[in-house]
Design an enzyme around this catalytic site. Structure first.
Site, PDB file in Angstrom:
ATOM      1  N   ARG A  36       0.849  -1.194   0.000  1.00  0.00           N
ATOM      2  CA  ARG A  36       0.000   0.000   0.000  1.00  0.00           C
ATOM      3  C   ARG A  36       0.882   1.241   0.000  1.00  0.00           C
ATOM      4  O   ARG A  36       1.792   1.348   0.819  1.00  0.00           O
ATOM      5  CB  ARG A  36      -0.890   0.044   1.255  1.00  0.00           C
ATOM      6  N   GLU A  91      -7.667  30.765   9.137  1.00  0.00           N
ATOM      7  CA  GLU A  91      -7.671  30.720   7.672  1.00  0.00           C
ATOM      8  C   GLU A  91      -8.707  31.684   7.080  1.00  0.00           C
ATOM      9  O   GLU A  91      -8.475  32.284   6.035  1.00  0.00           O
ATOM     10  CB  GLU A  91      -7.925  29.294   7.170  1.00  0.00           C
ATOM     11  N   GLU A  95      -7.113  34.242   4.576  1.00  0.00           N
ATOM     12  CA  GLU A  95      -7.430  34.103   3.152  1.00  0.00           C
ATOM     13  C   GLU A  95      -8.420  35.146   2.636  1.00  0.00           C
ATOM     14  O   GLU A  95      -8.321  35.551   1.484  1.00  0.00           O
ATOM     15  CB  GLU A  95      -7.968  32.688   2.852  1.00  0.00           C
ATOM     16  N   SER A 112      -9.122  11.744   0.057  1.00  0.00           N
ATOM     17  CA  SER A 112      -8.739  10.696  -0.900  1.00  0.00           C
ATOM     18  C   SER A 112      -8.379   9.426  -0.151  1.00  0.00           C
ATOM     19  O   SER A 112      -7.214   9.045  -0.088  1.00  0.00           O
ATOM     20  CB  SER A 112      -7.493  11.124  -1.689  1.00  0.00           C
ATOM     21  N   GLY A 114      -8.366   6.435  -0.635  1.00  0.00           N
ATOM     22  CA  GLY A 114      -7.678   5.359  -1.345  1.00  0.00           C
ATOM     23  C   GLY A 114      -6.162   5.440  -1.265  1.00  0.00           C
ATOM     24  O   GLY A 114      -5.476   4.430  -1.382  1.00  0.00           O
ATOM     25  N   GLU A 137      -0.393  38.444   3.504  1.00  0.00           N
ATOM     26  CA  GLU A 137      -0.076  39.162   2.256  1.00  0.00           C
ATOM     27  C   GLU A 137       0.565  38.232   1.225  1.00  0.00           C
ATOM     28  O   GLU A 137       0.515  38.481   0.032  1.00  0.00           O
ATOM     29  CB  GLU A 137       0.897  40.319   2.549  1.00  0.00           C
TER      30      GLU A 137
END
Lengths: 179, 179
Positions: A36, A91, A95, A112, A114, A137
């Site tokens: 994996r 954030e 942002e 994700s 997987g 900035e």
């Protein structure tokens, strides 16, 4: 039946700024052994921020991995010692320059499963107002304010090409119908 | 303003079965040079399959990267030469043993645009019926049929911990209300 896969050995093949990559030998429930590949990434948060008119605050930014500009909900990686809600507030300020009086956890999901362990904690921020503190900035991010009708139109036109943003917007459109 | 980031050089640090990893030196729009780690993964599809009662077909499977069992919509990686709709049909058969008379593209979204190029094409499959062809015996996957009310409850209870599945279910709950 036990469905877990047991790690036999793990080899880190890369350790960088944002991701680490391991290749593990694992034993499947049926006894077979396979390999994996696991990308390790810090937990992240995403914020569905809505103003008093019910409009959503999105960001448009170039995403190098995809080679494209995407329209997304504000998001970022959790820093050492932060709770998910604290990251969400930081954030949102960095942002898009907003603070929120109200912040509510919607869901936490793997982006994700997987191949990666990244989890995203999604928050709903309301009663937002321009922050007095400085944003970041360094981040080259364009703010985009979208009304619910326009948000519906963007989804139908297949212009929402980021999974967490699609998830957040569908949640919001559904929530508005409850009220 | 051009927001693109230009690749100066790219170094592949790993190439495996499921992912490749590159570390690129890139020039930002402001002229600065930085490094980007990019996980490369084949495009994937996910299928929101709904039976004649309006119930959704989910799968419960162990996901090694997350160390957990997750409840997800059926999904899989596109194979060479397949269109997204063809992959959707194949995965629906292999994972849950259904064929669909009707298959509709809902959206395509990146799962983790901050570090990976994986795109997921999400399809809506209706008029499903048990396939006469064999499924994939190797996959250890438990099928779970969920009514819309139960699906709403799972979301509220924060039991949907996979981004594409959360996105698909919210889309479906919203769609049902349109009808």
């Amino acid at each position: 039946m036990d469905k877990d896969e047991q790690c036999i050995s793990s080899r880190e093949v890369y350790s960088g700024k944002i991701v680490k990559l391991s290749v593990d030998e694992v034993r499947l429930p049926n006894g077979h052994v396979t390999r994996r590949e696991v990308v390790k990434h810090a937990p992240a948060v995403a914020i569905l921020a809505v103003n008093d008119k019910g409009e959503i605050v999105l960001v448009r930014q170039f995403r190098y991995a995809t080679g494209r500009e995407l329209l997304e909900v504000p998001a970022g990686i959790m820093e050492e010692g932060e709770s998910p809600a604290e990251t969400a507030k930081r954030e949102l300020r960095e942002e898009v320059g907003y603070d929120a009086r109200n912040i509510e956890h919607i869901a936490s999901f793997y982006s994700s499963p997987g191949f990666a362990n990244e989890i995203i904690h999604l928050f709903y921020a309301t009663e937002i107002f321009p922050s007095k503190l400085d944003g970041d900035e360094d981040e080259i991010i364009e703010k985009v304010i979208v009304a619910p009708k326009e948000c519906q139109r963007l989804i139908e036109a297949k212009k929402i090409e980021d999974a967490k943003t699609f998830a957040a917007l569908m949640w919001y459109l559904n929530r508005r119908r409850d009220q």
